[in-house]
Design a protein around this motif. Structure first.
Motif, short mmCIF file in Angstrom:
data_model
loop_
_atom_site.label_atom_id
_atom_site.label_comp_id
_atom_site.label_asym_id
_atom_site.label_seq_id
_atom_site.Cartn_x
_atom_site.Cartn_y
_atom_site.Cartn_z
N LEU A 54 0.84 -1.20 0.00
CA LEU A 54 0.00 0.00 0.00
C LEU A 54 0.87 1.25 0.00
O LEU A 54 2.06 1.19 0.26
N LYS A 55 0.21 2.38 -0.23
CA LYS A 55 0.85 3.68 -0.03
C LYS A 55 0.62 4.06 1.44
O LYS A 55 -0.39 3.65 2.03
N PRO A 56 1.53 4.83 2.04
CA PRO A 56 1.31 5.26 3.43
C PRO A 56 -0.05 5.93 3.64
O PRO A 56 -0.67 5.76 4.70
N SER A 57 -0.55 6.63 2.66
CA SER A 57 -1.86 7.30 2.80
C SER A 57 -3.02 6.31 2.91
O SER A 57 -4.10 6.68 3.36
N ASP A 58 -2.79 5.05 2.51
CA ASP A 58 -3.84 4.03 2.60
C ASP A 58 -3.90 3.38 3.98
O ASP A 58 -4.81 2.58 4.24
N ILE A 59 -2.94 3.67 4.82
CA ILE A 59 -2.98 3.19 6.20
C ILE A 59 -3.49 4.33 7.05
O ILE A 59 -2.97 5.45 7.01
N VAL A 60 -4.53 4.06 7.82
CA VAL A 60 -5.14 5.08 8.66
C VAL A 60 -4.76 4.81 10.11
O VAL A 60 -4.99 3.72 10.64
N LYS A 61 -4.14 5.81 10.72
CA LYS A 61 -3.79 5.73 12.14
C LYS A 61 -5.01 6.14 12.95
O LYS A 61 -5.66 7.14 12.64
N THR A 62 -5.33 5.37 13.98
CA THR A 62 -6.37 5.76 14.92
C THR A 62 -5.67 6.34 16.13
O THR A 62 -5.01 5.61 16.88
N LEU A 63 -5.77 7.65 16.29
CA LEU A 63 -5.13 8.32 17.42
C LEU A 63 -6.19 8.63 18.47
O LEU A 63 -7.26 9.14 18.16
N VAL A 64 -5.88 8.29 19.70
CA VAL A 64 -6.77 8.64 20.81
C VAL A 64 -6.27 9.97 21.36
O VAL A 64 -5.07 10.16 21.57
N VAL A 65 -7.19 10.90 21.54
CA VAL A 65 -6.86 12.25 21.96
C VAL A 65 -7.65 12.57 23.23
O VAL A 65 -8.84 12.27 23.32
N LYS A 66 -6.96 13.18 24.18
CA LYS A 66 -7.57 13.51 25.48
C LYS A 66 -8.03 14.96 25.50
O LYS A 66 -7.33 15.85 25.08
#
Length: 150
Positions: A32-44
């Motif tokens: 894949l391209k890096p843009s096709d991987i989605v990071k799920t970030l938890v934000v406080k």
């Protein structure tokens, strides 16, 4: 995670993924391209509640944009222990499905219309899903909340 996806009527594919040194390496291993991987970030938030932000792998959170969309003055990334406590997932495996609490989800608009890979709740696995179906199932807010990596 699988149970949560099923309960939402969401079709997901989970594949084993060899260990990767970083996100570009993971993208290469998955073809894949890096843009096709989605990071799920938890934000406080300042009131000790959290939210999830879905960020393409070639981008980072644009904090002023995210604060404006969420309607708050302060947001921060929690330390790994707090992220685990808030989600039930270790960093690098966080996914907005099956979290210990169903925190609100904010998705960067650039993921719309694509099939993406993301963490699957455990090390060594990737989850593949239609971003549009994920956004709909989670009632995510879609907005411009990222910027190119610097």
């Amino acid at each position: 995670m699988r149970r949560a996806a099923s309960a939402l009527g969401l079709s997901v594919e989970i594949r084993p993924r060899p260990e990767a040194a970083n996100l570009p390496d993971a993208a290469r291993l998955l073809g894949l391209k890096p843009s096709d991987i989605v990071k799920t970030l938890v934000v406080k938030r300042s009131d000790d509640t959290y939210l999830f932000v879905l960020v393409p792998g070639d981008r980072s959170i644009a904090w002023p944009k995210l604060r404006a969309v969420v309607g708050v003055n302060k947001l921060q990334l929690p330390d790994p222990e707090r992220a685990l406590e808030a989600t039930g997932y270790e960093r690098g495996t966080i996914v907005p499905l099956g979290s210990t609490t169903a925190w609100p989800v904010y998705a960067d608009e650039s993921i719309s219309g694509r099939r993406v890979a993301m963490g699957a709740g455990a090390h060594g696995y990737s989850l593949f899903v239609s971003a549009d179906e994920l956004i709909a199932a989670l009632h995510a807010t879609v907005a411009d909340v990222t910027q190119p990596l610097t």
